[in-house]
Design a protein around this motif. Structure first.
Motif, PDB file in Angstrom:
ATOM      1  N   GLU A 168      67.145  83.629  -6.968  1.00 34.52           N
ATOM      2  CA  GLU A 168      66.131  82.724  -7.461  1.00 34.52           C
ATOM      3  C   GLU A 168      64.542  83.029  -6.683  1.00 34.52           C
ATOM      4  OE1 GLU A 168      65.068  80.487  -9.333  1.00 34.52           O
ATOM      5  OE2 GLU A 168      66.921  79.837 -10.522  1.00 34.52           O
ATOM      6  N   GLY A 198      60.973  85.077  -2.853  1.00 37.91           N
ATOM      7  CA  GLY A 198      62.277  84.287  -2.790  1.00 37.91           C
ATOM      8  C   GLY A 198      62.750  84.085  -1.166  1.00 37.91           C
ATOM      9  N   LEU A 248      67.174  79.997  -0.529  1.00 37.97           N
ATOM     10  CA  LEU A 248      66.979  79.578  -2.036  1.00 37.97           C
ATOM     11  C   LEU A 248      68.423  80.235  -2.454  1.00 37.97           C
ATOM     12  CD1 LEU A 248      63.367  80.507  -3.063  1.00 37.97           C
ATOM     13  CD2 LEU A 248      64.256  78.273  -1.910  1.00 37.97           C
ATOM     14  N   TYR A 251      60.521  81.167  -6.210  1.00 37.24           N
ATOM     15  CA  TYR A 251      59.488  80.184  -6.750  1.00 37.24           C
ATOM     16  C   TYR A 251      58.077  80.715  -6.811  1.00 37.24           C
ATOM     17  CZ  TYR A 251      57.671  79.943  -1.772  1.00 37.24           C
ATOM     18  OH  TYR A 251      57.145  80.269  -0.552  1.00 37.24           O
ATOM     19  N   CYS A 273      62.798  75.951  -6.714  1.00 31.96           N
ATOM     20  CA  CYS A 273      62.644  77.198  -7.387  1.00 31.96           C
ATOM     21  C   CYS A 273      61.596  77.032  -8.272  1.00 31.96           C
ATOM     22  CB  CYS A 273      63.835  77.813  -7.665  1.00 31.96           C
ATOM     23  SG  CYS A 273      64.987  78.252  -6.364  1.00 31.96           S
TER      24      CYS A 273
END
Length: 444
Positions: A359, A338, A355, A361, A327
């Motif tokens: 959260e 996500g 994930l 990334y 993440c």
């Protein structure tokens, strides 16, 4: 004869836009709108007769990667900006439903036919020039710059001479023809493609009570009864149109079980034929085994096979599976999601790696900047990523967001000598957020 000689010829210049966007899918539509909104003279081309790419041509049934799970009850948006404009226009056409959760998978059901009209409307509203039924067939490069993109259509062969190019072709056709480096899957083995289709005469109320694990169990019963189904882990979406259900269930492989290389024209052709065969097979099985589908019939299929992975173009940065799993939120991120790792590999199942709740990334700007070129960007599933990371990043939601960032970045580069690396990333981020894009979504 191994080759023939093609005589040299003078090719007429069709257009000289500030920004040329190749490919009118999720990323391309947003790239073109963002560039034009920022004041750039923008031309969007596509090889087919409608915009939307995989969303309208292969059809997906639901937008994925636009939301993330906060907890057992709540969802949070990870994609905003121009995507919200698209959502609003679909809602006004009764072509969009509320997000639906299947365990930890979230989809936003949409109607592909409505999206075709919405795409036209949205591009027109932003002042984008659109040229359909037009293929990019060659590229001229000089000193690390794309000088011209050669196109062919009903008018013959001509050239577009842009200041900046955004390659949203999905297969990275422009970047590859320009000589950019690329990877093809995991040592040449890509994720499997699928032929998408919609069934009519479905009892949506009964079908809507079925979970994906329940349907998988029914399909495995069909396998036990002798049906040779290549895949039993499915995706399905109730359509906004009454009686329609979209299915993502086929799995296209060679006789030896390996996936088709969908960047190879002969294998792509064979995959299209195999896809249609499988659609007929699954229609029969759903009618026989799945409640609510007893009278179902295929009403349409994608006009092209759904491609998950071909070329991933080498960029200044590479999104990795560790970035997704960890993440990571790089300082130069221009989009986020996500969506989990979603690998369609060998076997009847799909590998999911989710994930943690709450959260996401981020995708770095460098994953869109093509290594070795001053005026060439990519966006969409042909971004710079590893095989595993791309299995998450290719989801439609993130493609929308990457496209908006690429288009805005291309427009901003016009004030920096048409050099995409000259764009101050902080300014790009600030402008994206001013336009409503999400780089740091609220998932608390």
């Amino acid at each position: 004869m191994k080759t023939i000689h093609e005589p040299a010829r003078n090719v007429p210049v069709y257009a000289q836009p500030d920004v040329l966007v190749v490919g009118a899918g999720a990323a391309g539509m947003m790239a073109a709108c963002a560039a034009a909104r920022a004041g750039a003279d923008t031309l969007l081309i596509d090889a087919y007769g409608t915009c939307g790419g995989t969303l309208t041509l292969a059809t997906l049934g639901g937008f994925c990667g636009t939301h993330a799970i906060i907890d057992d009850e709540r969802l949070g948006r990870t994609v905003g900006g121009l995507y919200l404009d698209l959502e609003g226009r679909l809602i006004r056409r009764e072509g969009l439903l509320e997000p639906r959760r299947h365990g930890k998978i979230i989809g936003v059901p949409y109607d592909a036919t409505a999206l075709r009209g919405v795409a036209d409307e949205m591009l027109r509203a932003h002042g984008v020039k659109v040229l359909l039924h037009t293929s990019a067939v060659d590229v001229q490069v000089e000193d690390g710059r794309v000088r011209a993109v050669l196109i062919e259509n009903k008018g013959g062969r001509s050239a577009i001479v842009p200041r900046v190019v955004v390659d949203c072709s999905g297969d990275g056709d422009v970047a590859a023809r320009a000589g950019a480096g690329f990877a093809l899957g995991d040592e040449g083995e890509t994720q499997y493609g699928s032929a998408m289709f919609r069934l009519t005469n479905v009892d949506q109320e009964r079908a809507g009570t079925l979970t994906r694990p329940m349907i998988r169990e029914l399909l495995e019963r069909a396998v036990a009864d002798g049906y040779t189904l290549p895949r039993t882990a499915i995706g399905f979406h109730i359509n906004p149109v009454p009686g329609l259900v979209h299915l993502n269930v086929t799995k296209l492989g060679l006789p030896d079980g390996a996936p088709f290389n969908l960047a190879d024209p002969e294998q792509l052709s064979a995959a299209e034929v195999e896809g249609r065969r499988q659609v007929g097979l699954y229609e029969e099985v759903f009618r026989k085994y799945v409640p609510g589908f007893e009278r179902a019939r295929v009403v349409d299929m994608g006009v092209k096979v759904g491609v998950r992975e071909t070329r991933m173009i080498e960029g200044d940065a590479v999104l990795t599976e560790d970035d997704v799993r960890g993440c990571r939120k790089p300082e130069d991120r221009i989009a986020c999601t996500g969506w989990p790792l979603e690998i369609h590999g060998r076997g009847q199942a799909t590998h999911w790696e989710f994930l943690p709740d709450g959260e996401y990334y981020g995708v770095p700007w460098g994953s869109l900047v093509v290594k070795g070129f001053d005026n060439l960007l990519v966006a969409g599933r042909n971004l710079s990523a590893t095989h595993e990371a791309q299995s998450s990043a290719r989801a439609g939601g993130l493609c929308f967001a990457m496209g908006e960032a690429a288009g805005l970045g291309a427009a901003l580069s016009l004030g920096h000598g048409d050099r995409v690396r000259g764009v101050p990333v902080e300014r790009l981020q600030d402008e994206l957020q001013r336009q409503g894009a999400l780089i740091t979504p609220d998932l608390a």
